[in-house]
Design a protein around this motif. Structure first.
Motif, PDB file in Angstrom:
ATOM      1  N   TRP A 145      15.933 -43.600   7.002  1.00 38.26           N
ATOM      2  CA  TRP A 145      14.245 -43.236   7.512  1.00 38.26           C
ATOM      3  C   TRP A 145      15.214 -43.194   8.989  1.00 38.26           C
ATOM      4  O   TRP A 145      15.474 -42.894   9.706  1.00 38.26           O
ATOM      5  CB  TRP A 145      14.023 -44.315   6.797  1.00 38.26           C
ATOM      6  N   GLY A 146      13.866 -42.870   9.377  1.00 36.93           N
ATOM      7  CA  GLY A 146      13.188 -42.506  11.040  1.00 36.93           C
ATOM      8  C   GLY A 146      13.466 -43.381  11.791  1.00 36.93           C
ATOM      9  O   GLY A 146      13.067 -43.259  12.915  1.00 36.93           O
ATOM     10  N   ARG A 147      13.802 -45.099  11.624  1.00 30.74           N
ATOM     11  CA  ARG A 147      14.040 -46.207  12.308  1.00 30.74           C
ATOM     12  C   ARG A 147      15.655 -46.880  12.508  1.00 30.74           C
ATOM     13  O   ARG A 147      15.623 -47.736  12.230  1.00 30.74           O
ATOM     14  CB  ARG A 147      12.092 -47.162  12.479  1.00 30.74           C
ATOM     15  N   ARG A 148      15.733 -45.561  13.207  1.00 24.23           N
ATOM     16  CA  ARG A 148      17.353 -46.605  13.206  1.00 24.23           C
ATOM     17  C   ARG A 148      17.878 -46.843  13.991  1.00 24.23           C
ATOM     18  O   ARG A 148      18.468 -47.777  14.189  1.00 24.23           O
ATOM     19  CB  ARG A 148      18.245 -45.114  13.056  1.00 24.23           C
ATOM     20  N   ASP A 149      16.253 -47.143  15.212  1.00 26.72           N
ATOM     21  CA  ASP A 149      16.638 -48.215  16.389  1.00 26.72           C
ATOM     22  C   ASP A 149      16.986 -49.877  15.838  1.00 26.72           C
ATOM     23  O   ASP A 149      16.865 -50.667  16.823  1.00 26.72           O
ATOM     24  CB  ASP A 149      15.274 -47.758  17.471  1.00 26.72           C
ATOM     25  N   ILE A 150      16.355 -49.757  14.350  1.00 30.32           N
ATOM     26  CA  ILE A 150      15.796 -51.867  14.139  1.00 30.32           C
ATOM     27  C   ILE A 150      17.124 -51.580  13.540  1.00 30.32           C
ATOM     28  O   ILE A 150      17.468 -50.344  12.491  1.00 30.32           O
ATOM     29  CB  ILE A 150      15.177 -51.295  13.357  1.00 30.32           C
ATOM     30  N   LYS A 151      17.780 -52.410  13.279  1.00 32.10           N
ATOM     31  CA  LYS A 151      19.374 -52.595  12.835  1.00 32.10           C
ATOM     32  C   LYS A 151      18.844 -53.237  11.491  1.00 32.10           C
ATOM     33  O   LYS A 151      19.014 -54.704  11.342  1.00 32.10           O
ATOM     34  CB  LYS A 151      20.184 -53.535  13.382  1.00 32.10           C
ATOM     35  N   THR A 152      18.165 -52.786  10.401  1.00 33.27           N
ATOM     36  CA  THR A 152      18.664 -53.460   9.172  1.00 33.27           C
ATOM     37  C   THR A 152      19.435 -53.248   8.390  1.00 33.27           C
ATOM     38  O   THR A 152      20.751 -52.514   8.210  1.00 33.27           O
ATOM     39  CB  THR A 152      17.180 -52.533   9.059  1.00 33.27           C
ATOM     40  N   VAL A 153      19.467 -53.862   7.266  1.00 34.98           N
ATOM     41  CA  VAL A 153      20.481 -54.258   6.325  1.00 34.98           C
ATOM     42  C   VAL A 153      20.514 -52.890   5.056  1.00 34.98           C
ATOM     43  O   VAL A 153      21.602 -52.694   4.097  1.00 34.98           O
ATOM     44  CB  VAL A 153      19.765 -55.632   5.276  1.00 34.98           C
ATOM     45  N   GLN A 154      19.574 -51.655   5.199  1.00 38.58           N
ATOM     46  CA  GLN A 154      19.780 -50.547   4.692  1.00 38.58           C
ATOM     47  C   GLN A 154      20.820 -49.633   5.014  1.00 38.58           C
ATOM     48  O   GLN A 154      20.728 -48.425   5.307  1.00 38.58           O
ATOM     49  CB  GLN A 154      18.265 -49.618   5.297  1.00 38.58           C
ATOM     50  N   LEU A 202      18.797 -43.042  23.767  1.00 39.45           N
ATOM     51  CA  LEU A 202      18.523 -43.849  23.063  1.00 39.45           C
ATOM     52  C   LEU A 202      16.777 -43.434  21.804  1.00 39.45           C
ATOM     53  O   LEU A 202      16.014 -43.021  23.253  1.00 39.45           O
ATOM     54  CB  LEU A 202      18.068 -44.523  23.797  1.00 39.45           C
ATOM     55  N   SER A 203      16.749 -43.420  21.719  1.00 42.01           N
ATOM     56  CA  SER A 203      15.028 -43.150  20.447  1.00 42.01           C
ATOM     57  C   SER A 203      15.555 -44.082  19.625  1.00 42.01           C
ATOM     58  O   SER A 203      16.262 -44.535  18.839  1.00 42.01           O
ATOM     59  CB  SER A 203      15.469 -41.691  20.164  1.00 42.01           C
ATOM     60  N   ASN A 204      14.065 -43.715  18.201  1.00 38.61           N
ATOM     61  CA  ASN A 204      14.107 -44.207  17.105  1.00 38.61           C
ATOM     62  C   ASN A 204      15.432 -43.286  16.427  1.00 38.61           C
ATOM     63  O   ASN A 204      15.135 -44.102  15.067  1.00 38.61           O
ATOM     64  CB  ASN A 204      12.923 -43.780  16.090  1.00 38.61           C
ATOM     65  N   ASP A 205      16.192 -42.256  16.915  1.00 42.50           N
ATOM     66  CA  ASP A 205      17.063 -41.332  16.005  1.00 42.50           C
ATOM     67  C   ASP A 205      18.582 -42.255  15.852  1.00 42.50           C
ATOM     68  O   ASP A 205      19.201 -42.115  14.699  1.00 42.50           O
ATOM     69  CB  ASP A 205      17.061 -40.153  16.603  1.00 42.50           C
ATOM     70  N   ILE A 206      18.518 -43.436  17.205  1.00 44.01           N
ATOM     71  CA  ILE A 206      20.111 -43.968  16.323  1.00 44.01           C
ATOM     72  C   ILE A 206      19.368 -45.660  16.761  1.00 44.01           C
ATOM     73  O   ILE A 206      18.796 -45.788  17.651  1.00 44.01           O
ATOM     74  CB  ILE A 206      20.746 -43.691  17.405  1.00 44.01           C
TER      75      ILE A 206
END
Length: 287
Positions: A145-154, A202-206
């Motif tokens: 998904w497009g919000r890889r900057d958020i460290k989710t459990v996905q 840095l961006s939402n991509d990483i």
């Protein structure tokens, strides 16, 4: 020895720890996490992890749990009671279990988050054989998904990526989007040309890596140049050196990409020096 873990305000034996089947992390992957390394019984980069955790919670509109300001004390207590000299502390905060399964979640102020922490014992964490031998990686398409900057459990696709690498006889995978490397399955990716480190901006991509920030700071202090820009797998294959960074791997050399050896196929001197600097400086600042 049974580990002591932390669940929603309680220290418990791991075989007594329970989380609701209606927890949204279980049903919707609705949660965030952090992993903090422990060296010599002390926490590495804790403040950076805590700040990123708070940002991740804010981005997903998950309320900070009541124990948020006590997280350092909780980390230290788990390290102490579990006798961790070298290892990891895993922390997960989810939106909780507000009721029956529903795509729509309630007002965050009315929902108490679920908080789970546990340790992993990793003797000799800083002396990994991979740091001396180097890693082999493959490239795979980045379909997250497009919000890889958020460290989710996905983490399903990163897990699949690691399995793809294993089946190919490699150690890990770098993900590629629109022709350019984004990051590794659980790490940031870098190449070195001459005296210049190149890594995606840095961006939402990483993920905005805590280890990444420290390593780039140390690299500049060591008079290395840093370019934050996109690079391709083909460019990486022509690099002098390559490496990855993460909280648990620190700085790890990459010696092969899609079957092509970098340099003479052994870990490069600049990567080795960066690892040495990072470990030395991190141990000095550990808490």
């Amino acid at each position: 020895m049974t580990r002591t873990v932390f669940v929603n305000g309680e220290y418990l034996p791991e075989d007594e720890a329970k989380v609701s089947i209606f927890d949204r992390a279980f049903l919707m992957a609705d949660g965030v996490y952090e992993v903090t390394s422990v060296l010599d019984g002390k926490l590495i980069d804790f403040d950076g992890h805590a700040k990123r955790l708070e940002r991740s919670l804010n981005e997903l509109d998950i309320r900070k749990p009541a124990v948020f300001d006590d997280l350092l004390e909780i980390h230290r207590e788990l390290v102490r009671v579990n006798g961790i000299e070298d290892g990891l502390v895993y922390l997960q905060i989810t939106r909780g279990a507000p009721g029956d399964r529903d795509f729509v979640f309630p007002d965050p102020e009315t929902t108490e988050p679920t908080v789970v922490l546990f340790t992993q014992n990793k003797p000799g964490l800083a002396d990994s054989p991979a740091a001396k031998a180097g890693m082999k990686i493959i490239s795979i398409e980045d379909v997250r998904w497009g919000r890889r900057d958020i460290k989710t459990v996905q983490l399903l696709y990163p897990s699949m990526g690691k399995m793809m690498a294993k089946k190919a006889g490699a150690d890990d995978a770098w993900m590629v989007q629109d022709g350019y490397v984004t990051e590794g399955t659980s790490n940031n990716a870098y190449i070195i040309k001459g005296n210049t480190i190149i890594t995606r901006a840095l961006s939402n991509d990483i993920l905005h890596g805590i280890t990444r920030a420290a390593v780039l700071r140390f690299a500049k202090e060591a008079q290395m140049q840093v370019e934050e820009r996109n690079f391709t797998i083909d460019e990486a294959k022509e690099a002098d050196e390559a490496f990855i960074t993460s909280a648990s791997a620190f700085v790890m050399p990459v010696i092969e990409i899609d079957g092509v050896s970098l340099g003479d196929g052994t870990p490069g001197a600049r990567t080795a020096r960066l690892r040495e600097i990072y470990l030395d400086e991190s141990r000095k600042a550990a808490i």
